[in-house]
Design a protein around this motif. Structure first.
Motif, PDB file in Angstrom:
ATOM      1  N   THR A 169      -0.032   2.720   7.989  1.00 20.52           N
ATOM      2  CA  THR A 169      -0.476   2.628   6.703  1.00 20.52           C
ATOM      3  C   THR A 169      -0.924   4.033   6.348  1.00 20.52           C
ATOM      4  O   THR A 169      -0.517   4.478   5.374  1.00 20.52           O
ATOM      5  N   MET A 187      -7.224  -2.334  -0.384  1.00 19.44           N
ATOM      6  CA  MET A 187      -8.061  -1.735   0.835  1.00 19.44           C
ATOM      7  C   MET A 187      -8.774  -2.937   1.799  1.00 19.44           C
ATOM      8  O   MET A 187      -8.802  -2.875   2.877  1.00 19.44           O
ATOM      9  N   SER A 188      -9.324  -3.793   1.017  1.00 18.38           N
ATOM     10  CA  SER A 188     -10.184  -5.069   1.496  1.00 18.38           C
ATOM     11  C   SER A 188      -9.143  -5.756   2.505  1.00 18.38           C
ATOM     12  O   SER A 188      -9.423  -6.001   3.707  1.00 18.38           O
ATOM     13  N   THR A 189      -7.880  -6.148   2.079  1.00 18.11           N
ATOM     14  CA  THR A 189      -7.152  -6.775   2.772  1.00 18.11           C
ATOM     15  C   THR A 189      -6.394  -6.161   4.083  1.00 18.11           C
ATOM     16  O   THR A 189      -6.351  -6.675   5.203  1.00 18.11           O
ATOM     17  N   PHE A 190      -6.324  -4.955   3.778  1.00 22.16           N
ATOM     18  CA  PHE A 190      -5.908  -3.975   4.820  1.00 22.16           C
ATOM     19  C   PHE A 190      -6.859  -3.816   5.856  1.00 22.16           C
ATOM     20  O   PHE A 190      -6.559  -3.995   7.240  1.00 22.16           O
ATOM     21  N   SER A 191      -8.316  -3.893   5.632  1.00 20.38           N
ATOM     22  CA  SER A 191      -9.202  -3.747   6.481  1.00 20.38           C
ATOM     23  C   SER A 191      -9.359  -5.053   7.364  1.00 20.38           C
ATOM     24  O   SER A 191      -9.503  -5.000   8.328  1.00 20.38           O
ATOM     25  N   GLN A 192      -9.419  -6.094   6.727  1.00 23.71           N
ATOM     26  CA  GLN A 192      -9.269  -7.458   7.147  1.00 23.71           C
ATOM     27  C   GLN A 192      -8.296  -7.602   8.324  1.00 23.71           C
ATOM     28  O   GLN A 192      -8.311  -8.214   9.230  1.00 23.71           O
ATOM     29  N   VAL A 224      -6.421  -5.066   9.864  1.00 26.90           N
ATOM     30  CA  VAL A 224      -6.746  -4.460  11.064  1.00 26.90           C
ATOM     31  C   VAL A 224      -7.809  -5.225  11.901  1.00 26.90           C
ATOM     32  O   VAL A 224      -7.785  -5.113  13.221  1.00 26.90           O
ATOM     33  N   VAL A 225      -8.959  -5.535  11.439  1.00 24.90           N
ATOM     34  CA  VAL A 225      -9.648  -6.262  12.079  1.00 24.90           C
ATOM     35  C   VAL A 225      -9.227  -7.730  12.967  1.00 24.90           C
ATOM     36  O   VAL A 225      -9.396  -7.780  14.122  1.00 24.90           O
ATOM     37  N   LEU A 261      -2.486   0.646  11.562  1.00 26.74           N
ATOM     38  CA  LEU A 261      -3.314   1.585  10.889  1.00 26.74           C
ATOM     39  C   LEU A 261      -2.278   2.795  10.970  1.00 26.74           C
ATOM     40  O   LEU A 261      -2.892   3.424   9.528  1.00 26.74           O
ATOM     41  N   ASN A 289       0.863  -1.230  -0.019  1.00 25.99           N
ATOM     42  CA  ASN A 289      -0.237   0.037  -0.236  1.00 25.99           C
ATOM     43  C   ASN A 289       1.012   1.117   0.058  1.00 25.99           C
ATOM     44  O   ASN A 289       0.342   2.306  -0.586  1.00 25.99           O
TER      45      ASN A 289
END
Length: 126
Positions: A103, A78-83, A85-86, A100, A41
């Motif tokens: 990034t 973005m989707s992998t980053f979000s997952q 973070v979760v 977070l 990213n």
């Protein structure tokens, strides 16, 4: 621009970006910290900044679509980053915050740096 050619340019660039992302993730491997996605990213932000800086004073072309929307869109995630973070929030709040923050901070800095490479071409403004 012809709509079909534009769609093809984005698709071609996106496929190339997604393949390279997959190769980087395979090379980085898995650990307690998602370093591969972080690097992807940040590099993607830098590249997109450069692409936008370069094409800022030019007519948008198929190359712009292939590199910007296509390649950078397929390369960054973005989707992998979000997952991730979760997942980190469930195991380590400090690591999640670090990931977070890193990034966001390094991604923005890389984007501005890439854009800044073409500062003179655009008349000296970011």
């Amino acid at each position: 621009m012809d709509r079909f050619k534009s769609i093809f340019a984005v698709g071609f660039g996106g496929a190339a970006g997604a393949i390279l992302r997959y190769c980087v993730i395979l090379t980085a491997g898995h650990s307690f910290f998602p370093l591969g996605t972080l690097l992807i990213n940040i590099v993607g932000s830098f590249l997109l900044g450069m692409i936008n800086g370069y094409f800022a004073s030019k007519k948008k072309s198929f190359v712009f679509l292939a590199l910007g929307s296509g390649f950078c869109g397929g390369f960054t995630t973005m989707s992998t980053f979000s997952q991730e973070v979760v997942n980190l929030l469930q195991t380590s709040l400090p690591l999640a915050g670090m990931y977070l923050g890193a990034t966001l901070l390094f991604g923005l800095a890389a984007g501005f740096l890439g854009l800044g490479l073409f500062k003179k071409r655009r008349g000296g403004t970011l």
